[in-house]
Design an enzyme around this catalytic site. Sequence first.
Site, PDB file in Angstrom:
ATOM      1  N   GLY A 196       0.829  -1.251   0.059  1.00  0.00           N
ATOM      2  CA  GLY A 196       0.375   0.034  -0.041  1.00  0.00           C
ATOM      3  C   GLY A 196       0.491   1.129   0.042  1.00  0.00           C
ATOM      4  CB  ALA A 197       4.577   1.478  -0.769  1.00  0.00           C
ATOM      5  CG  ASP A 221      -6.727  -7.373  -3.895  1.00  0.00           C
ATOM      6  OD1 ASP A 221      -6.093  -7.840  -2.935  1.00  0.00           O
ATOM      7  OD2 ASP A 221      -6.821  -7.562  -4.825  1.00  0.00           O
ATOM      8  CG  ASN A 247       0.824   1.065   5.215  1.00  0.00           C
ATOM      9  OD1 ASN A 247       0.572   1.901   5.756  1.00  0.00           O
ATOM     10  ND2 ASN A 247       0.566   1.662   3.212  1.00  0.00           N
ATOM     11  CB  SER A 307      -6.569   1.927  13.370  1.00  0.00           C
ATOM     12  OG  SER A 307      -7.005   2.897  13.750  1.00  0.00           O
ATOM     13  CE1 TYR A 331      -9.319   0.669   8.809  1.00  0.00           C
ATOM     14  CE2 TYR A 331      -9.713   1.120  10.724  1.00  0.00           C
ATOM     15  CZ  TYR A 331      -8.339   1.557   9.734  1.00  0.00           C
ATOM     16  OH  TYR A 331      -7.364   1.950   9.933  1.00  0.00           O
ATOM     17  CB  ALA A 369     -13.424  -6.765  13.866  1.00  0.00           C
ATOM     18  CE  LYS A 414      -6.094  -0.856  10.291  1.00  0.00           C
ATOM     19  NZ  LYS A 414      -4.843  -1.232   9.166  1.00  0.00           N
TER      20      LYS A 414
HETATM   21  P1  NAP Z   1      -4.360   5.021   1.951  1.00  0.00           P
HETATM   22  O1  NAP Z   1      -4.583   6.888   1.974  1.00  0.00           O
HETATM   23  O2  NAP Z   1      -6.494   5.220   1.817  1.00  0.00           O
HETATM   24  O3  NAP Z   1      -3.618   4.533   1.135  1.00  0.00           O
HETATM   25  C1  NAP Z   1      -3.890   3.178   1.506  1.00  0.00           C
HETATM   26  C2  NAP Z   1      -3.157   1.995   0.388  1.00  0.00           C
HETATM   27  O4  NAP Z   1      -3.273   0.559   0.247  1.00  0.00           O
HETATM   28  C3  NAP Z   1      -3.076   2.949  -1.390  1.00  0.00           C
HETATM   29  O5  NAP Z   1      -2.613   2.884  -1.986  1.00  0.00           O
HETATM   30  C4  NAP Z   1      -3.788   1.903  -2.238  1.00  0.00           C
HETATM   31  O6  NAP Z   1      -4.049   1.455  -2.937  1.00  0.00           O
HETATM   32  C5  NAP Z   1      -3.452   1.005  -0.510  1.00  0.00           C
HETATM   33  N1  NAP Z   1      -4.599  -0.662  -1.377  1.00  0.00           N
HETATM   34  C6  NAP Z   1      -5.344  -0.603  -1.184  1.00  0.00           C
HETATM   35  N2  NAP Z   1      -6.241  -1.850  -1.386  1.00  0.00           N
HETATM   36  C7  NAP Z   1      -4.876  -2.714  -1.137  1.00  0.00           C
HETATM   37  C8  NAP Z   1      -4.463  -4.113  -1.071  1.00  0.00           C
HETATM   38  N3  NAP Z   1      -5.764  -5.469  -1.466  1.00  0.00           N
HETATM   39  N4  NAP Z   1      -3.401  -3.949  -2.512  1.00  0.00           N
HETATM   40  C9  NAP Z   1      -2.388  -3.342  -2.533  1.00  0.00           C
HETATM   41  N5  NAP Z   1      -2.716  -2.288  -1.623  1.00  0.00           N
HETATM   42  C10 NAP Z   1      -3.569  -1.518  -1.679  1.00  0.00           C
HETATM   43  O7  NAP Z   1      -4.587   5.022   3.923  1.00  0.00           O
HETATM   44  P2  NAP Z   1      -3.851   5.260   4.460  1.00  0.00           P
HETATM   45  O8  NAP Z   1      -4.051   6.454   5.208  1.00  0.00           O
HETATM   46  O9  NAP Z   1      -2.337   5.680   3.852  1.00  0.00           O
HETATM   47  O10 NAP Z   1      -3.709   4.104   5.760  1.00  0.00           O
HETATM   48  C11 NAP Z   1      -2.112   3.475   5.640  1.00  0.00           C
HETATM   49  C12 NAP Z   1      -2.457   2.297   6.686  1.00  0.00           C
HETATM   50  O11 NAP Z   1      -2.219   2.936   7.863  1.00  0.00           O
HETATM   51  C13 NAP Z   1      -3.893   1.716   6.684  1.00  0.00           C
HETATM   52  O12 NAP Z   1      -3.407   0.384   6.452  1.00  0.00           O
HETATM   53  C14 NAP Z   1      -4.935   2.409   7.865  1.00  0.00           C
HETATM   54  O13 NAP Z   1      -5.815   0.837   7.660  1.00  0.00           O
HETATM   55  C15 NAP Z   1      -3.755   2.687   8.712  1.00  0.00           C
HETATM   56  N6  NAP Z   1      -4.643   4.076   9.642  1.00  0.00           N
HETATM   57  C16 NAP Z   1      -4.827   5.201   8.066  1.00  0.00           C
HETATM   58  C17 NAP Z   1      -5.259   5.687   9.649  1.00  0.00           C
HETATM   59  C18 NAP Z   1      -5.386   7.118   8.717  1.00  0.00           C
HETATM   60  O14 NAP Z   1      -6.111   8.122  10.161  1.00  0.00           O
HETATM   61  N7  NAP Z   1      -5.221   7.293   7.975  1.00  0.00           N
HETATM   62  C19 NAP Z   1      -5.107   5.622  11.189  1.00  0.00           C
HETATM   63  C20 NAP Z   1      -5.156   5.202  11.591  1.00  0.00           C
HETATM   64  C21 NAP Z   1      -4.543   3.514  11.097  1.00  0.00           C
HETATM   65  P3  NAP Z   1      -4.997   2.336  -4.239  1.00  0.00           P
HETATM   66  O15 NAP Z   1      -4.456   3.543  -4.277  1.00  0.00           O
HETATM   67  O16 NAP Z   1      -4.738   1.249  -5.059  1.00  0.00           O
HETATM   68  O17 NAP Z   1      -6.421   2.229  -3.759  1.00  0.00           O
END
Ligand code: NAP
Length: 246
Positions: free
Chosen positions: A12-13, A62, A89, A141, A154, A156, A158
Amino acid sequence: MSFAGRVALITGAGRGIGREVALKFAAEGADVAVADLTLEAAEDVAAEIRAMGVKSLALKVDVSSPEDALKMVTDTVEGLGKIDILVNNAGITKDKLMLRMEESDWDCVMSVNLKGAFNCTKAAARVMAKARYGRVINIASIVGLTGNAGQANYSASKAGLIGLTKTTAREFASRSITCNAVAPGFIDTAMTQAMPEKSRQALTAQIPLARLGSSDDVAEGVIFLASDKASYITGHVLSINGGMYM
Ligand code: NAP
């Protein structure tokens, strides 16, 4: 905290927290495999990383597919020689109150956030176990610790990821592989930018440090847990939440 000679694989980078983590590992000297659902986004990040003078690969994955996870690991080893660090991630949300939540909302969040981390850890741990070295960091999270209305799926997933973290830590400790989780609070990325401004303000009011976190705040914690300074830390959940939950 130099990571020269290390190889980090981040899922997810292509954007958000994962992108920041990938860039930070590169800035510390690691070669980085950038894996994402969207190949173009991964390619852009990999190009940025190569411009920093280290190696980088862009991979389409994926994480919910075990075959994709295995291929991602094989391609990383072929392209960069090994895997020292895996950051699980990739994550998604499909928020709804429980009574309105469809089975498909539950299944797809579980299969990316929890099964995805299992798939990638299982594939990468074989490589790490042979090398007798590894660092696995799962991005959990705050809501995996507190629960959150509208996020049954979500939260559950995490909370499950925290259980997976502790089990991975126990199963692979004898191979000098550590596994830890980071539990971010509310971080300013596309995931939270989708929230209405009023909800963001209400959230901020609950944070003692009075701001949403940044991707950089999270990446610093990941880098620490992957470093040699954290070699005696395993099975830990590091909260990075501005004091929102203590
Ligand atoms: P984000 O901006 O939505 O980015 C998520 C990334 O994961 C995107 O590049 C997405 O690709 C990719 N992705 C989604 N489904 C995938 C799959 N099946 N296989 C491979 N890649 C996939 O999210 P973020 O805020 O950076 O969050 C990153 C992590 O931190 C997540 O695990 C999230 O639950 C966790 N987190 C975030 C927050 C927050 O407040 N932002 C808080 C706590 C935890 P696409 O662009 O192609 O969709």
